[in-house]
Design a protein around this motif. Structure first.
Motif, PDB file in Angstrom:
ATOM      1  N   PRO A 328      33.237  34.781  45.239  1.00  0.00           N
ATOM      2  CA  PRO A 328      33.450  34.232  43.895  1.00  0.00           C
ATOM      3  C   PRO A 328      34.832  34.577  43.358  1.00  0.00           C
ATOM      4  O   PRO A 328      35.415  35.619  43.692  1.00  0.00           O
ATOM      5  CB  PRO A 328      32.346  34.903  43.070  1.00  0.00           C
ATOM      6  CG  PRO A 328      31.990  36.148  43.818  1.00  0.00           C
ATOM      7  CD  PRO A 328      32.186  35.807  45.267  1.00  0.00           C
ATOM      8  N   VAL A 332      33.550  34.126  37.913  1.00  0.00           N
ATOM      9  CA  VAL A 332      32.191  34.282  38.427  1.00  0.00           C
ATOM     10  C   VAL A 332      31.920  35.746  38.765  1.00  0.00           C
ATOM     11  O   VAL A 332      30.867  36.292  38.417  1.00  0.00           O
ATOM     12  CB  VAL A 332      31.970  33.387  39.660  1.00  0.00           C
ATOM     13  CG1 VAL A 332      30.608  33.679  40.300  1.00  0.00           C
ATOM     14  CG2 VAL A 332      32.044  31.908  39.274  1.00  0.00           C
ATOM     15  N   ALA A 333      32.863  36.390  39.439  1.00  0.00           N
ATOM     16  CA  ALA A 333      32.676  37.802  39.798  1.00  0.00           C
ATOM     17  C   ALA A 333      32.497  38.663  38.556  1.00  0.00           C
ATOM     18  O   ALA A 333      31.766  39.670  38.573  1.00  0.00           O
ATOM     19  CB  ALA A 333      33.872  38.294  40.613  1.00  0.00           C
ATOM     20  N   LEU A 335      30.766  38.145  36.060  1.00  0.00           N
ATOM     21  CA  LEU A 335      29.391  38.145  35.553  1.00  0.00           C
ATOM     22  C   LEU A 335      28.677  39.448  35.889  1.00  0.00           C
ATOM     23  O   LEU A 335      27.782  39.881  35.155  1.00  0.00           O
ATOM     24  CB  LEU A 335      28.609  36.966  36.143  1.00  0.00           C
ATOM     25  CG  LEU A 335      29.102  35.561  35.792  1.00  0.00           C
ATOM     26  CD1 LEU A 335      28.248  34.510  36.484  1.00  0.00           C
ATOM     27  CD2 LEU A 335      29.085  35.352  34.286  1.00  0.00           C
ATOM     28  N   SER A 336      29.068  40.062  36.982  1.00  0.00           N
ATOM     29  CA  SER A 336      28.415  41.311  37.392  1.00  0.00           C
ATOM     30  C   SER A 336      28.790  42.483  36.487  1.00  0.00           C
ATOM     31  O   SER A 336      28.115  43.509  36.486  1.00  0.00           O
ATOM     32  CB  SER A 336      28.776  41.647  38.843  1.00  0.00           C
ATOM     33  OG  SER A 336      30.175  41.888  38.964  1.00  0.00           O
ATOM     34  N   ALA A 359      31.834  29.135  36.279  1.00  0.00           N
ATOM     35  CA  ALA A 359      31.230  30.352  35.731  1.00  0.00           C
ATOM     36  C   ALA A 359      30.470  30.041  34.446  1.00  0.00           C
ATOM     37  O   ALA A 359      29.380  30.575  34.205  1.00  0.00           O
ATOM     38  CB  ALA A 359      32.301  31.406  35.475  1.00  0.00           C
ATOM     39  N   LEU A 385      25.423  39.129  40.504  1.00  0.00           N
ATOM     40  CA  LEU A 385      25.837  38.030  39.638  1.00  0.00           C
ATOM     41  C   LEU A 385      24.715  37.587  38.698  1.00  0.00           C
ATOM     42  O   LEU A 385      24.927  36.724  37.839  1.00  0.00           O
ATOM     43  CB  LEU A 385      26.288  36.828  40.481  1.00  0.00           C
ATOM     44  CG  LEU A 385      27.515  37.044  41.376  1.00  0.00           C
ATOM     45  CD1 LEU A 385      27.793  35.795  42.194  1.00  0.00           C
ATOM     46  CD2 LEU A 385      28.741  37.430  40.545  1.00  0.00           C
TER      47      LEU A 385
END
Length: 425
Positions: A328, A332-333, A335-336, A359, A385
């Motif tokens: 990602p 997107v990454a 989100l973690s 995302a 995620l």
């Protein structure tokens, strides 16, 4: 040249078991009760092209509202083939256009293939050029951060400097090669979008990556479209070649000619091929990404989620079937690392990274219900995620049997579903 009319597709109400495919040749067998299957849609209306290269040749010989391409060039012209990311069979289209130009007198060493990106999943777009002169054709990957590779086109009407790829501005002829999509598809900017912001500077691209606030989205889109159209006019861009995607990485049609005419005809053809309606929402939507590795991207995950979100019941689930292996991007990454979805949404909007739009679709889908992902990614990464990992197609089959209703969206990066009950609202 008149295009044949294509009738709107209807959803298929399958007899069980229902077998659907994703990736290149992966499949899912959904054996659920007939009464639980609301609809199966996403197979486009129309036959796939048996010979895309021949279709390109025919389109270039008789363009829409434009003279044959050979009349737009003279020997010695520097010609740039500007290839957008994510075009199905992009290398085939590039080779067909280049071969046409060479047959009509252009020199291979005066051709440049300008690629929008060079992601790990994307192959060399020159790979199917004829062996005899493939090495003479230059390849350039657009670098939006490299000042020496950018040049000032002009200032827009509101005073913004417009920086674009220098090779493109120095060319005698630019042939944009793109993929037709639905008007609302994420990252799609219409007739001139394959030139701007695709080949603009990073600061400009960041503005277009920024998710739109719901209250001002319509006005922002209108302002963006005005800017894009103005840049197209300043460039003097007139000609384009666009592919109408089919299922499984195939093509339905190739359109070439005057930009406005191509997109008018292309928009109608896309709607006829890919729009469908379902009678009601379902508690589970199975969305499948079709095509080769270059189609298994986070952008297409975002498009598939947007399609699935239109027809999933509130509190329902979406199961994404992909062969995704790409790590990602930053949005997107991120989100973690977010405490909750609202915090994630704010961070995405604030940073406007290159993958901010997919995302945002992930966040929206997770706000609606649970999202499952079948992919080639590590399970722990998927869990971090906020997604539920699936490891094999049988996981999807078991999930479907636990739901009271199901909708299947094949080719989910392209299909445009709607709910019949919502259409009169």
């Amino acid at each position: 040249m008149l295009l044949p009319q294509v009738a709107l597709q209807s959803p298929r109400f399958a007899q069980m078991p229902c077998v659907v495919s994703f990736g290149i040749d992966e499949r899912v067998d959904l054996d659920v009760p007939d009464e639980a299957m609301v609809a199966v849609c996403g197979e486009p209306h129309g036959e796939s092209l048996a010979d895309p290269a021949a279709a390109v040749e025919a389109a270039l010989a008789e363009p829409l509202n434009f003279p044959p391409l050979k009349q737009a060039t003279v020997p010695g012209d520097r010609i740039v083939l500007a290839l957008e990311s994510g075009v199905p069979q992009g290398a085939t289209l590039v080779a067909a256009v280049a071969s046409h130009l060479v047959r009509e007198g252009s020199s291979p060493d005066r051709l440049v293939v300008l690629a929008e990106s060079a992601a790990a999943h994307e192959r060399d777009p020159r790979e199917v050029l004829p062996d005899a002169w493939r090495g003479e054709v230059a390849l350039e990957v657009h670098a939006p951060d490299a000042q020496g590779r950018l040049a000032l086109l002009a200032s827009s009407h509101d005073g913004k400097p417009v920086y674009l790829n220098r090779t493109m501005l120095d060319a005698d002829l630019v042939v944009p090669i793109g993929c037709l999509r639905d008007e609302a598809s994420i990252g799609y900017h219409g007739p001139y979008g394959g030139l701007f912001p695709a080949f603009a500077d990073s600061k400009t691209q960041q503005r277009y990556h920024k998710p739109l606030a719901p209250r001002t989205a319509r006005q922002t889109l209108a302002t963006q479209r005005e800017e894009i159209d103005e840049v197209g006019w300043l460039l003097g861009a007139q000609f384009t070649l666009q592919a109408l995607p089919g299922g499984g990485g195939r093509l339905l049609r190739v359109l070439a000619g005057e930009i406005g005419e191509v997109f008018r005809a292309g928009s109608a053809a896309y709607s006829a091929a890919w729009k469908c309606s379902v009678p009601r929402r379902a508690s589970l939507v199975v969305a499948l990404l079709s095509g080769e590795p270059e189609q298994q991207t986070w952008d297409n995950v975002g498009r598939a989620l947007a399609a699935a979100s239109r027809v999933v019941a509130h509190g329902g689930a979406i199961a994404l079937c992909t062969r995704l292996t790409a790590e990602p991007g930053p949005a997107v990454a991120g989100l973690s690392q977010a405490d909750d979805l609202e915090a994630a949404r704010k961070r995405i909007g604030r940073e406007a990274a290159s993958d901010a739009l997919p995302a945002t679709e992930l966040v929206r889908a997770m706000e609606q219900g649970k999202v499952y992902l079948l992919s080639g990614l590590d399970e722990s990464l998927v869990e971090d995620l906020g997604l539920a990992p699936m490891t094999e197609p049988e996981d999807v089959e078991r999930l479907a049997r636990r739901h009271e209703s199901c909708i299947v969206l094949a080719n989910a990066q392209y299909v445009v579903p709607s709910v019949e009950a919502d259409e009169g609202d």
